[in-house]
Write an enzyme that holds these catalytic residues in place. Structure first.
Site, PDB file in Angstrom:
ATOM      1  N   SER A 104      -5.441  -7.082  -3.120  1.00  0.00           N
ATOM      2  CA  SER A 104      -6.439  -7.337  -2.164  1.00  0.00           C
ATOM      3  C   SER A 104      -5.752  -7.127  -0.749  1.00  0.00           C
ATOM      4  O   SER A 104      -5.071  -6.144  -0.261  1.00  0.00           O
ATOM      5  CB  SER A 104      -7.396  -8.556  -2.225  1.00  0.00           C
ATOM      6  OG  SER A 104      -8.698  -8.221  -1.361  1.00  0.00           O
ATOM      7  N   ASP A 248     -10.147  -2.667   3.221  1.00  0.00           N
ATOM      8  CA  ASP A 248      -8.774  -3.352   2.827  1.00  0.00           C
ATOM      9  C   ASP A 248      -8.275  -2.460   1.663  1.00  0.00           C
ATOM     10  O   ASP A 248      -8.912  -1.414   1.214  1.00  0.00           O
ATOM     11  CB  ASP A 248      -8.941  -4.662   2.567  1.00  0.00           C
ATOM     12  CG  ASP A 248      -9.739  -5.029   0.984  1.00  0.00           C
ATOM     13  OD1 ASP A 248     -10.517  -4.119   0.678  1.00  0.00           O
ATOM     14  OD2 ASP A 248      -9.539  -6.212   0.673  1.00  0.00           O
ATOM     15  N   ASP A 250      -8.066  -2.451  -1.511  1.00  0.00           N
ATOM     16  CA  ASP A 250      -8.832  -2.395  -2.667  1.00  0.00           C
ATOM     17  C   ASP A 250     -10.485  -2.070  -2.457  1.00  0.00           C
ATOM     18  O   ASP A 250     -11.499  -2.071  -3.332  1.00  0.00           O
ATOM     19  CB  ASP A 250      -8.639  -3.535  -3.681  1.00  0.00           C
ATOM     20  CG  ASP A 250      -9.378  -4.851  -3.444  1.00  0.00           C
ATOM     21  OD1 ASP A 250      -9.172  -5.186  -2.273  1.00  0.00           O
ATOM     22  OD2 ASP A 250      -9.781  -5.428  -4.329  1.00  0.00           O
ATOM     23  N   ASP A 252     -12.921  -3.706  -1.290  1.00  0.00           N
ATOM     24  CA  ASP A 252     -14.003  -4.692  -1.076  1.00  0.00           C
ATOM     25  C   ASP A 252     -14.469  -5.271   0.049  1.00  0.00           C
ATOM     26  O   ASP A 252     -15.603  -5.418   0.330  1.00  0.00           O
ATOM     27  CB  ASP A 252     -13.950  -5.729  -2.311  1.00  0.00           C
ATOM     28  CG  ASP A 252     -12.612  -6.711  -2.207  1.00  0.00           C
ATOM     29  OD1 ASP A 252     -11.870  -6.158  -1.294  1.00  0.00           O
ATOM     30  OD2 ASP A 252     -12.507  -7.624  -2.654  1.00  0.00           O
TER      31      ASP A 252
HETATM   32 MG    MG Z   1      -9.992  -6.934  -1.162  1.00  0.00          MG
END
Ligand code: MG
Length: 455
Positions: A104, A248, A250, A252
């Protein structure tokens, strides 16, 4: 403040899965063993594996696939894909579960496994505790030769089920008609390919993008905090964009810049999303303990309640399930969770909701943000040391005897002038301190006082 965490903390098995520095603590053998435990826990069947763009992602995809095959699973590899897209894909394809290989917002040398159940939801505390027990006991299923499955590489657009669900929540035709100019910084992460396509093709935006090469390293700090998004602000101003988005690695978390290039506070972004959503959906709002009181003010406008949970997406999702919330999230870190799309933190939902609001009202983002009550927040970290937490919390408690206290996650002190929240990070060996007040001087005073007390 020391940047190097203490070594004993470098592999963390926590609420978000398993996380560590690759090559030192998170090794292929640990990833394979954890995946084998996961495959045992879900009982075989199809398991989806996706990743962000970290250098270790390909290696860990192989390791994780190996562990899953050993447990008798069939592996569906979706490659580089945003975490929310992986979660929706798991649910949409009726897989037994899913694994996202991503650390993340953590630095590039970290990697981690995020674990999803058959509904594409984060493992809850109960599921995670069972899985971790299984991992430690090493009671894995070892598939016999004739039980070993295979690996399928998904070559279609695996983000589509997710994006269609996002588009169903907004008036996409109305957004397309405005032909917004949008600046994007995808940090060379999992959104690098998906996000420009989504904004251009699905929402008709004129996209000016930086950091959309998934083969390159992250060009900035992975966590999209306002102070690291100078390039996005410049891009907004140079291209006269209506709005700027930063993700970010990934995909999310979302940060948002207004048309002047100013990066909005992420609590305010969540507040705008709550304000857009509540007229259309029944239910309350669930946020974490560090999220601003601005959410309470906005919810009150719509006659709704706000419920607070410990920090961490899994906790917020659990809370949202319990009260059948309309919307939720973690203001402190750019997380918007809209169950009507999926019960997961999702930058794509955030982007679509804000563009829809701008299309609906004809207002600029800065004008929309100006309608929110003003709060000032301060946050920072101090290194975490073993054995020090209990005494520190007691000292804090004693220093503010009139405060209402909440010990659900660290210590939250609610004072007439604002609040203080001190807690141990879920993902790093740090104590996080946050304060909020209606004015900057009080927020700073509270923050400094806590800093002194914690040494
Ligand atoms: Mg993330």
């Amino acid at each position: 403040m020391p940047e190097t965490p203490r070594r004993e903390h470098l592999l963390k098995v926590g609420v978000s899965g398993v996380r560590g520095v690759v090559g030192e603590f998170l090794t292929p053998s640990i990833a394979a063993a954890f995946a084998q435990a996961f495959g045992t826990y879900v009982g075989g069947g199809r398991v989806v594996v996706g990743r962000d763009t970290r250098a270790s992602g390909e290696m860990l995809t192989h390791a994780v696939s190996c562990g899953l095959l050993a447990a008798g699973c069939d592996v569906v590899q979706v490659g580089v894909l945003p975490t929310p897209s992986i979660q929706v894909y798991v649910a949409a394809t009726r897989a037994r579960g899913g694994l996202a290989i991503t650390a993340s917002h953590n630095p590039p040398e970290y990697n981690a496994l995020k674990l999803f159940n058959a509904q594409g939801l984060f493992f809850n505390n109960y599921e995670r505790a069972e899985l971790v027990d299984l991992y430690h006991q090493r009671t894995f299923r070892d598939a016999r030769n004739d039980e070993i499955g295979g690996v399928t590489v998904e070559r279609r657009d695996a983000a589509r089920p997710h994006l269609e669900r996002v588009l169903a929540r907004v008036d996409a035709a109305r957004i397309r008609a405005r032909r917004f100019r949008v600046a994007l910084d995808a940090v060379n992460g999992a959104g690098s390919l998906v996000t420009p396509h989504f904004l251009r093709e699905d929402l008709g935006c004129d996209v000016e993008a930086i950091a959309v090469d998934p083969t390159q390293p992250f060009p900035r700090v992975a966590e999209p905090r306002p102070e690291v998004l100078g390039d996005l602000s410049d891009l907004v101003r140079r291209t006269r964009a209506d709005i700027g988005f930063a993700q970010d690695p990934d995909g999310d978390r979302l940060a948002v810049a207004d048309e002047t290039g100013r990066v909005l506070d992420s609590d305010d972004v969540l507040a705008l999303a709550v304000d857009v959503t509540l007229p259309h959906l029944p239910g309350d709002v669930v946020v974490n303990l560090t999220t601003s009181d601005v959410i309470d003010d906005v919810a009150r406008r719509h006659g709704r309640q706000v419920h607070r949970t410990p920090v961490g997406e899994a906790h917020v999702v659990d809370g949202m399930l319990a009260v059948e919330a309309a919307i939720g999230g973690e203001g402190s870190n750019g997380g918007i969770i809209l169950p009507a799309v999926h019960l997961c933190r999702d930058s794509y939902t955030g982007m679509a909701l804000l563009l829809d609001r701008m299309a609906e009202t004809g207002q600029t983002l800065s004008a929309l943000a100006a309608t929110l009550p003003g709060y000032t927040r301060r946050s920072g970290v101090v290194p975490f040391e073993h054995g020090r937490l209990g005494a520190a919390m007691q000292a804090l408690d004693a220093a503010f005897p009139d405060a209402r206290t909440d010990r659900t996650d660290g210590l939250k002190l609610r004072l007439p002038a604002g609040w203080i929240h001190v807690r141990a990070s879920n993902t790093e060996p740090l104590l996080r301190i946050s304060t909020e007040a209606r004015d900057a001087a009080t927020a700073r005073m509270l923050f400094d006082r806590v800093g002194q007390l914690l040494g």
